[in-house]
Design a protein around this motif. Structure first.
Motif, mmCIF file in Angstrom:
data_model
loop_
_atom_site.group_PDB
_atom_site.id
_atom_site.type_symbol
_atom_site.label_atom_id
_atom_site.label_comp_id
_atom_site.label_asym_id
_atom_site.label_seq_id
_atom_site.Cartn_x
_atom_site.Cartn_y
_atom_site.Cartn_z
ATOM 1 N N GLY A 44 3.177 32.168 8.073
ATOM 2 C CA GLY A 44 2.338 32.578 6.955
ATOM 3 C C GLY A 44 2.212 31.526 5.871
ATOM 4 N N ARG A 45 3.136 30.548 5.856
ATOM 5 C CA ARG A 45 2.986 29.453 4.894
ATOM 6 C C ARG A 45 1.759 28.621 5.270
ATOM 7 N NH1 ARG A 45 7.752 28.413 1.686
ATOM 8 N NH2 ARG A 45 8.758 30.456 1.513
ATOM 9 N N GLN A 46 1.229 27.897 4.289
ATOM 10 C CA GLN A 46 0.004 27.130 4.492
ATOM 11 C C GLN A 46 0.304 25.629 4.478
ATOM 12 O OE1 GLN A 46 -2.890 28.744 5.214
ATOM 13 N NE2 GLN A 46 -1.585 30.575 5.103
ATOM 14 N N ASP A 82 -0.668 27.045 13.052
ATOM 15 C CA ASP A 82 0.540 27.868 13.150
ATOM 16 C C ASP A 82 1.578 27.244 14.081
ATOM 17 O OD1 ASP A 82 -0.747 29.581 11.452
ATOM 18 O OD2 ASP A 82 -1.262 31.061 12.986
ATOM 19 N N ASP A 160 2.627 29.649 -2.151
ATOM 20 C CA ASP A 160 2.819 30.503 -0.981
ATOM 21 C C ASP A 160 3.695 31.706 -1.332
ATOM 22 O OD1 ASP A 160 1.358 29.406 1.142
ATOM 23 O OD2 ASP A 160 2.893 27.902 1.545
#
Length: 212
Positions: A44-46, A82, A160
């Motif tokens: 989920g981190r970018q 991902d 984030d």
């Protein structure tokens, strides 16, 4: 033209990432992850936020920072995004367990005319050395460069979810490379002054003895 990959901007990114994911900077990042309970590469981190936190950007050509951030946000396919995130988490670690068996990550970008899609990812793992340490390799394969008409957004990416600690932990370094142990110059000066006083006192005592 894809055959120009890696271009100067690509090489700047590669060099910057290789520096961040090896040696003392990698150890500093692992310490940050554990000390701040910051799951840096959690699902989920970018990546656009992570490249900002690590301060890894290209600097040549028009709007290089904005184009790089836009590439990570809008152009890089989500499955590859991902997978990169997962591979970095595996190599570096998480708050519960850092991976000290991984000596570092080597990054590269390469042109591949045989790709069926615009981008691909090749991940490898070099054989471990005598101490059990190994290197991971991550290569982004490409059919073409970032399109010339991409203007890019250079603004800082939003924080984030779950991010802890300083926004840019890799930048928190002490100048001089070590702890200060006091004013060494002042100590030397004081010691010299004390020595001079002792010498003068001894000279006066000697001169007084001669007069007797």
């Amino acid at each position: 033209m894809g055959d120009l990959i890696p271009n100067p901007n690509d090489l700047q990114i590669v060099d910057g990432l290789n520096a961040r994911f090896s040696g003392p900077k990698l150890q500093s990042l692992r310490a940050h992850i554990q000390n701040n309970n910051d799951d840096f590469f959690a699902p989920g981190r970018q990546l656009r936020r992570l490249t900002w936190r690590l301060n890894v950007f290209p600097s040549s050509g028009p709007k290089p920072k904005g184009r790089w951030l836009t590439f990570l946000k809008d152009i890089l396919p989500q499955p590859i995004h991902d997978q990169i995130l997962a591979e970095l988490r595996d190599a570096v670690g998480n708050p519960a367990r850092v991976n000290n068996n991984c000596a570092g990550v080597r990054f590269w970008a390469a042109y591949d005319p045989n790709l069926a899609t615009p981008y691909g990812l090749v991940v490898g793992r070099e054989p471990p050395d005598a101490n059990g340490l190994y290197w991971k390799t991550i290569t982004l394969t490409c059919l073409a460069e970032i399109p010339a008409n991409v203007q890019g957004d250079p603004s800082n990416p939003p924080r984030d979810t779950g991010e802890n600690g300083p926004p840019q932990p890799a930048l928190r370094t002490r100048k001089g490379g070590g702890k200060r142990t006091g004013n060494k110059g002042g100590v030397k000066k004081a010691a010299k002054s004390k020595t001079n006083k002792v010498a003068k006192k001894a000279a006066k005592k000697k001169q007084k003895g001669k007069k007797r």
